[in-house]
Design a protein around this motif. Structure first.
Motif, PDB file in Angstrom:
ATOM      1  N   PRO A 200     -19.484  14.710  16.940  1.00  0.00           N
ATOM      2  CA  PRO A 200     -19.092  13.306  17.078  1.00  0.00           C
ATOM      3  C   PRO A 200     -19.620  12.654  18.357  1.00  0.00           C
ATOM      4  O   PRO A 200     -19.997  11.477  18.351  1.00  0.00           O
ATOM      5  CB  PRO A 200     -17.563  13.382  17.103  1.00  0.00           C
ATOM      6  N   ALA A 201     -19.683  13.408  19.442  1.00  0.00           N
ATOM      7  CA  ALA A 201     -20.156  12.822  20.695  1.00  0.00           C
ATOM      8  C   ALA A 201     -21.600  12.343  20.564  1.00  0.00           C
ATOM      9  O   ALA A 201     -21.960  11.263  21.043  1.00  0.00           O
ATOM     10  CB  ALA A 201     -20.028  13.839  21.824  1.00  0.00           C
TER      11      ALA A 201
ATOM     12  N   ALA B  42      -2.217   7.636   5.230  1.00  0.00           N
ATOM     13  CA  ALA B  42      -3.600   7.563   4.748  1.00  0.00           C
ATOM     14  C   ALA B  42      -4.411   6.660   5.679  1.00  0.00           C
ATOM     15  O   ALA B  42      -3.865   5.717   6.263  1.00  0.00           O
ATOM     16  CB  ALA B  42      -3.615   6.993   3.331  1.00  0.00           C
ATOM     17  N   PRO B  43      -5.699   6.960   5.845  1.00  0.00           N
ATOM     18  CA  PRO B  43      -6.542   6.123   6.704  1.00  0.00           C
ATOM     19  C   PRO B  43      -6.430   4.632   6.388  1.00  0.00           C
ATOM     20  O   PRO B  43      -6.454   3.800   7.293  1.00  0.00           O
ATOM     21  CB  PRO B  43      -7.945   6.652   6.429  1.00  0.00           C
ATOM     22  N   ALA B  44      -6.313   4.287   5.124  1.00  0.00           N
ATOM     23  CA  ALA B  44      -6.250   2.873   4.764  1.00  0.00           C
ATOM     24  C   ALA B  44      -5.029   2.204   5.389  1.00  0.00           C
ATOM     25  O   ALA B  44      -5.109   1.088   5.909  1.00  0.00           O
ATOM     26  CB  ALA B  44      -6.213   2.718   3.240  1.00  0.00           C
ATOM     27  N   ALA B  45      -3.876   2.906   5.372  1.00  0.00           N
ATOM     28  CA  ALA B  45      -2.672   2.339   5.976  1.00  0.00           C
ATOM     29  C   ALA B  45      -2.842   2.235   7.484  1.00  0.00           C
ATOM     30  O   ALA B  45      -2.413   1.258   8.118  1.00  0.00           O
ATOM     31  CB  ALA B  45      -1.463   3.205   5.632  1.00  0.00           C
ATOM     32  N   GLN B  46      -3.486   3.233   8.065  1.00  0.00           N
ATOM     33  CA  GLN B  46      -3.703   3.215   9.511  1.00  0.00           C
ATOM     34  C   GLN B  46      -4.635   2.083   9.920  1.00  0.00           C
ATOM     35  O   GLN B  46      -4.493   1.517  11.011  1.00  0.00           O
ATOM     36  CB  GLN B  46      -4.275   4.557   9.957  1.00  0.00           C
ATOM     37  N   ALA B  47      -5.604   1.762   9.048  1.00  0.00           N
ATOM     38  CA  ALA B  47      -6.556   0.699   9.392  1.00  0.00           C
ATOM     39  C   ALA B  47      -5.821  -0.620   9.629  1.00  0.00           C
ATOM     40  O   ALA B  47      -6.167  -1.384  10.531  1.00  0.00           O
ATOM     41  CB  ALA B  47      -7.595   0.541   8.284  1.00  0.00           C
ATOM     42  N   ILE B  48      -4.783  -0.884   8.820  1.00  0.00           N
ATOM     43  CA  ILE B  48      -3.998  -2.111   9.006  1.00  0.00           C
ATOM     44  C   ILE B  48      -3.323  -2.098  10.382  1.00  0.00           C
ATOM     45  O   ILE B  48      -3.306  -3.109  11.089  1.00  0.00           O
ATOM     46  CB  ILE B  48      -2.942  -2.232   7.887  1.00  0.00           C
TER      47      ILE B  48
ATOM     48  N   LEU C 239      -5.870  -2.670  13.188  1.00  0.00           N
ATOM     49  CA  LEU C 239      -6.214  -4.089  13.246  1.00  0.00           C
ATOM     50  C   LEU C 239      -5.102  -4.875  13.956  1.00  0.00           C
ATOM     51  O   LEU C 239      -5.371  -5.758  14.785  1.00  0.00           O
ATOM     52  CB  LEU C 239      -6.410  -4.619  11.826  1.00  0.00           C
TER      53      LEU C 239
ATOM     54  N   ASN D   8     -10.688   4.562   1.842  1.00  0.00           N
ATOM     55  CA  ASN D   8      -9.709   5.433   2.484  1.00  0.00           C
ATOM     56  C   ASN D   8     -10.379   6.418   3.450  1.00  0.00           C
ATOM     57  O   ASN D   8     -10.063   7.611   3.464  1.00  0.00           O
ATOM     58  CB  ASN D   8      -8.911   6.186   1.414  1.00  0.00           C
TER      59      ASN D   8
ATOM     60  N   THR E 144     -12.564   0.392   4.820  1.00  0.00           N
ATOM     61  CA  THR E 144     -11.681   1.528   5.093  1.00  0.00           C
ATOM     62  C   THR E 144     -10.554   1.576   4.075  1.00  0.00           C
ATOM     63  O   THR E 144     -10.174   2.640   3.585  1.00  0.00           O
ATOM     64  CB  THR E 144     -11.120   1.424   6.516  1.00  0.00           C
ATOM     65  N   LEU E 145     -10.017   0.401   3.738  1.00  0.00           N
ATOM     66  CA  LEU E 145      -8.956   0.347   2.736  1.00  0.00           C
ATOM     67  C   LEU E 145      -9.465   0.816   1.370  1.00  0.00           C
ATOM     68  O   LEU E 145      -8.811   1.582   0.685  1.00  0.00           O
ATOM     69  CB  LEU E 145      -8.415  -1.082   2.612  1.00  0.00           C
TER      70      LEU E 145
ATOM     71  N   TYR F 143     -12.058   6.204   7.536  1.00  0.00           N
ATOM     72  CA  TYR F 143     -12.465   5.395   8.698  1.00  0.00           C
ATOM     73  C   TYR F 143     -13.929   5.399   8.995  1.00  0.00           C
ATOM     74  O   TYR F 143     -14.522   4.391   9.284  1.00  0.00           O
ATOM     75  CB  TYR F 143     -11.972   5.983  10.037  1.00  0.00           C
TER      76      TYR F 143
ATOM     77  N   ASN G  46     -14.968  14.506  22.097  1.00  0.00           N
ATOM     78  CA  ASN G  46     -15.701  14.905  20.895  1.00  0.00           C
ATOM     79  C   ASN G  46     -14.902  14.593  19.630  1.00  0.00           C
ATOM     80  O   ASN G  46     -14.800  15.407  18.722  1.00  0.00           O
ATOM     81  CB  ASN G  46     -16.041  16.388  20.966  1.00  0.00           C
TER      82      ASN G  46
ATOM     83  N   PHE H  25       0.833  -1.209   0.000  1.00  0.00           N
ATOM     84  CA  PHE H  25       0.000   0.000   0.000  1.00  0.00           C
ATOM     85  C   PHE H  25       0.866   1.257   0.000  1.00  0.00           C
ATOM     86  O   PHE H  25       0.624   2.197  -0.755  1.00  0.00           O
ATOM     87  CB  PHE H  25      -0.935  -0.002   1.209  1.00  0.00           C
TER      88      PHE H  25
ATOM     89  N   THR I 152     -15.017   9.189  23.366  1.00  0.00           N
ATOM     90  CA  THR I 152     -15.514   9.972  22.235  1.00  0.00           C
ATOM     91  C   THR I 152     -16.412  11.101  22.733  1.00  0.00           C
ATOM     92  O   THR I 152     -16.343  12.234  22.244  1.00  0.00           O
ATOM     93  CB  THR I 152     -16.293   9.068  21.255  1.00  0.00           C
TER      94      THR I 152
ATOM     95  N   VAL J  89     -12.333  -3.163   7.959  1.00  0.00           N
ATOM     96  CA  VAL J  89     -10.980  -2.931   7.461  1.00  0.00           C
ATOM     97  C   VAL J  89     -10.980  -2.877   5.937  1.00  0.00           C
ATOM     98  O   VAL J  89     -10.404  -1.968   5.334  1.00  0.00           O
ATOM     99  CB  VAL J  89     -10.032  -4.026   7.983  1.00  0.00           C
TER     100      VAL J  89
ATOM    101  N   LEU K  46      -4.072   7.366  17.230  1.00  0.00           N
ATOM    102  CA  LEU K  46      -3.987   8.150  16.001  1.00  0.00           C
ATOM    103  C   LEU K  46      -4.430   9.582  16.298  1.00  0.00           C
ATOM    104  O   LEU K  46      -4.995   9.858  17.354  1.00  0.00           O
ATOM    105  CB  LEU K  46      -4.877   7.532  14.913  1.00  0.00           C
TER     106      LEU K  46
ATOM    107  N   TYR L 101     -14.005  10.957  17.258  1.00  0.00           N
ATOM    108  CA  TYR L 101     -14.061   9.495  17.128  1.00  0.00           C
ATOM    109  C   TYR L 101     -12.732   8.799  17.131  1.00  0.00           C
ATOM    110  O   TYR L 101     -12.548   7.788  17.755  1.00  0.00           O
ATOM    111  CB  TYR L 101     -14.519   9.045  15.734  1.00  0.00           C
ATOM    112  N   VAL L 102     -11.849   9.284  16.214  1.00  0.00           N
ATOM    113  CA  VAL L 102     -10.619   8.558  15.961  1.00  0.00           C
ATOM    114  C   VAL L 102      -9.797   8.537  17.235  1.00  0.00           C
ATOM    115  O   VAL L 102      -9.224   7.514  17.622  1.00  0.00           O
ATOM    116  CB  VAL L 102      -9.855   9.208  14.783  1.00  0.00           C
TER     117      VAL L 102
END
Ligand SMILES: [K+]
Ligand SMILES: [K+]
Lengths: 493, 493
Positions: B336-337, A335-341, A344, B425, B421-422, B427, A425, A293, A421, B418, A445, A427-428
């Motif tokens: 978000p909350a 990128a979010p996709a890389a972070q998702a891995i 996990l 891109n 998200t991938l 979350y 306020n 990726f 959260t 996952v 993150l 999510y991530v």
């Protein structure tokens, strides 16, 4: 309050054990005070800490009794108590000399002793050698401590499926309590001293400054992750990062298998171990996937060559699977996709019998076997289906323990995620703060990424994270038991 | 392919049943074709669909046999097959006349028959009455269909803990297969026709245009959530929104209890039901908590009075707990909350024996009891501890089934999150798309929020979501079984 205070005669073991630990930490802090003075620093926090540690340690040891054999209730209660009271003492130097409020100091100390590695420190320049060494040492103590307890107390108590993971391995289960602890401590220490020294030497050879090599080695082997450098491993050479990957990978394996491999030179047990095999496979698959990726999705400022992509992928995947929490790059900017891995990977969590947190590979294997059996029971309800992991047959007890553990894990993770959260306020932040704390990972993150800090979170968020780190490190059960009337009834009776 | 094709004589029941359903849908589409022509619309998709439905229906019915008693493997296989083949036919009008690619049409039809309510429609203005009515009808058919199967097939097969939830309630378990289906269908239809008519009347009285009142009533009772209005319930009066809250709340309760309440006028069973009590409590706590947040955290454009805050909180919490998926406001724009409360609600998922998706209240109660027992076993491993939910003692079988179900749920949800998200891109999109699809909820957050659309997602993301909706609606087990060699071996033998 008075009604639920346990009667003292039931806590002989807890008091004695706490006393010994406080005394030892007091002496270490005394040593650090002397060292700091020699280096021209004046961190009086160590003096305050050592006076408190030695004084309270002597008192607790007198109140307790080394020869008492604790009941199950007392052993579980002691475990929860000690993993809370030790950070309360360990926070003193950060509080008195580190320029932190006591809550932040406690966050740092809990993060240390639980080998989490999440930091509330924002200004790394304000600390001297002494404080950084203490911050690394408590992670090493915490890592060794949890392994000693895993090998002696937790596998004996057979909670959270632990009977499966350690039973065959140490041979100390049938002895009485205190000798069992001693034997476990000796074998853990042998492995960890050898590997820590080897790690520090490799780091130094790869060009890391000597003090940082020592500190980082102390926090690599327990999969702990505090670094004295605010840039974590991004500050070091590619070779140092590859050494980091290697030693983190070792840190995520079962110490009994390490013992057999390194001290008895028996490579077969580790190679044949199903958990080790799956763990290795997961590291490879996640790392190669992430590398692919990173190489194909170039972003501004981040055009990795294939060797950089491989290095960062292996380093950060290994770091998060083992729940170490170092970073070779600020993955909070990926990128979010890389972070998702990576997120996990946090939930996988290394092998049983390592310093790694998280759910752990063997529990996922048990859960997979359980799910498969339930599927087949839908076809054939009366069939007696045996659960296996590798060639080992699982008992119903282990299966139930693991299912119960995962449930508690999901409940605490979910509730904390929602609470965080709501408080922050975001999510991530809420999701990753909660996931890293219960899994004893370290970074999340966003603002709490690997180059960030937890310093600016709300006080109540910090309390939630302290609770998650504490509960997560000691397999949840002892902490949840504190909420049941049954535990208090047994301690009183 | 040839090797795994099941021999036909084992699928007599599947073919017969599929044939009847196709024939019925073909006739409905024929009726809609006539209606559309009378209204001056020319949606030839209904004609194509009805020809296909009637033709294939007659063929399948001839290939099958009504009198055959299916084996467990065949019943589970048929369930998975039918819930896939019916949307394949149901997509035809959207494809031919709705201006959609076939993948989007299939997404819309799967979302319909599974009562999910996630839409791939972006331009509501391009559709006539016929298509919107079909879109509402398939949700009603899907909701009635799943309840009939829950009451007959699924509780009989005792999968995913269903034996607990419906066993005492219908009294049809001991009869052969086809009569059992017929009895179940009659009682479900009685309840649903009465409630749907009542709902449509209430909506119309509250000022909703008649066509929209009918369509919305058809999608309220199965907790389904398609609305012909792109603004969902934000387009209607406060009174209509309160009626929506009331009927969604009913849609989330067990239909057997509704039957007893409305048709036999026995209020005691529902009031005494532990699942109903907990469900009511959760709705109240979440709604009041969200209302308090909305009133105290004013944002730009969103200064709710207390009556507005209460209305939006109750409406949207009820919508997401019951997995209906309507919205009285675009909650994707909330803080978000506030959204965190709604996402948590998605996972609760109404009561068993309702059209609601998600995990469902009773399973959470079982899981809670299981976790509590494992805690107490840590104190006292030899104790025989009975699991209870309310006053009912749980068997080990039920407990294991529920644990297995939750595991499959978490695995599919996690893997899809996952993957999404991938692919996307993003979350928040990945997490909420996956959570809504497996729980058959409908909207997520961000671009797939209640006023948004799934139209712009990648084709592969849509396939994943179609899979999740399909598997989630039929309790996962039948779909996962398709991946095991054991099912195919049994179908062949
Ligand atoms: K860590
Ligand atoms: K829905």
């Amino acid at each position: 309050m008075r009604k639920i205070t346990p009667r003292r005669e039931n806590l002989d073991f807890a008091f004695y054990f706490l006393g010994v630990v406080y005394l030892a930490l007091g002496l270490v802090m005394l040593g650090l005070e002397v060292l700091s003075l020699l280096l021209g620093e004046t961190p009086w926090g160590f003096l305050v800490g050592s006076v408190l540690g030695i004084g309270l340690g002597l008192l607790f040891r007198r109140l307790g009794d080394a020869r008492s054999e604790p009941s199950r209730a007392e052993a579980l209660f002691s475990l929860a108590l000690i993993w809370l009271l030790v950070p309360l003492l360990g926070a003193v130097p950060f509080w008195v000399s580190g320029g932190m409020h006591y809550l932040d100091a406690l966050f740092e100390a809990m993060s240390g002793f639980t080998t989490t590695g999440a930091t509330a420190l924002a200004d790394f320049g304000s600390w001297g050698y002494g404080l950084f060494l203490w911050r690394s040492l408590i992670q090493w103590f915490g890592g060794v401590g949890i392994l000693v307890l895993l090998a002696s107390v937790l596998s004996h108590l057979a909670i959270a499926g632990r009977q499966l993971f350690m039973a065959e391995s140490t041979g100390v289960q049938k002895e009485p309590f205190t000798p069992r602890l001693r034997v476990a401590a000796q074998s853990v220490l042998k492995v960890y001293v050898v590997l820590t020294v080897a790690c520090a030497v490799c780091y130094a050879l790869a060009g890391m400054p000597l003090f940082e090599a020592v500190c980082n080695a102390l926090t690599t082997l327990p999969a702990a992750g505090f670094s004295p450098n605010p840039q974590s491993f991004a500050a070091y050479s590619p070779l140092a990062q590859w050494f980091g990957t290697l030693f983190m990978f070792l840190a995520g394996t079962n110490f009994v298998l390490q013992y057999q491999l390194f001290l008895r030179r028996e490579p077969l047990p580790i190679v044949r171990n199903i958990e080790f095999r799956v763990y290795t496979l997961v590291v490879l698959v996640f790392s190669l996937g992430l590398a692919a990726f990173l190489m194909t999705h170039h972003q501004e400022d981040m055009n990795y060559s294939w060797s950089e992509a491989l290095r960062h992928a292996f380093f950060n995947v290994t770091s998060l699977i083992t729940t170490t929490g170092y970073a070779s790059a600020d993955f909070a900017l990926w990128a979010p996709a890389a972070q998702a891995i990576l997120v996990l990977a946090m939930f996988v969590g290394g092998c049983s019998g390592s310093g790694a947190g998280g759910v752990k590979v063997i529990r996922w294997l048990v859960i997979g076997a359980l799910a498969r059996r339930e599927l087949l029971r839908a076809l054939q309800p009366q069939a007696v289906l045996t659960l296996r992991v590798g060639s080992k047959v699982l008992s119903e007890d282990v299966m139930r323990s693991v299912a119960g553990f995962i449930t508690l894990y999901v409940v605490l993770f979910g509730a904390s995620t929602v609470a965080l959260t709501l408080l922050e306020n975001d999510y991530v932040l809420g999701l990753t703060a909660s996931a890293q704390a219960i899994g004893n990972v370290g970074p999340g993150l966003g603002e709490i990424g690997p180059m960030g800090s937890f310093a600016n979170l709300q006080p109540f968020s910090k309390l939630i994270l302290i609770f998650e780190m504490w509960a997560g490190r000691i397999e949840l059960i002892p902490v949840f038991l504190l909420l049941t009337p049954e535990l208090w009834r047994r301690l009183r009776s």
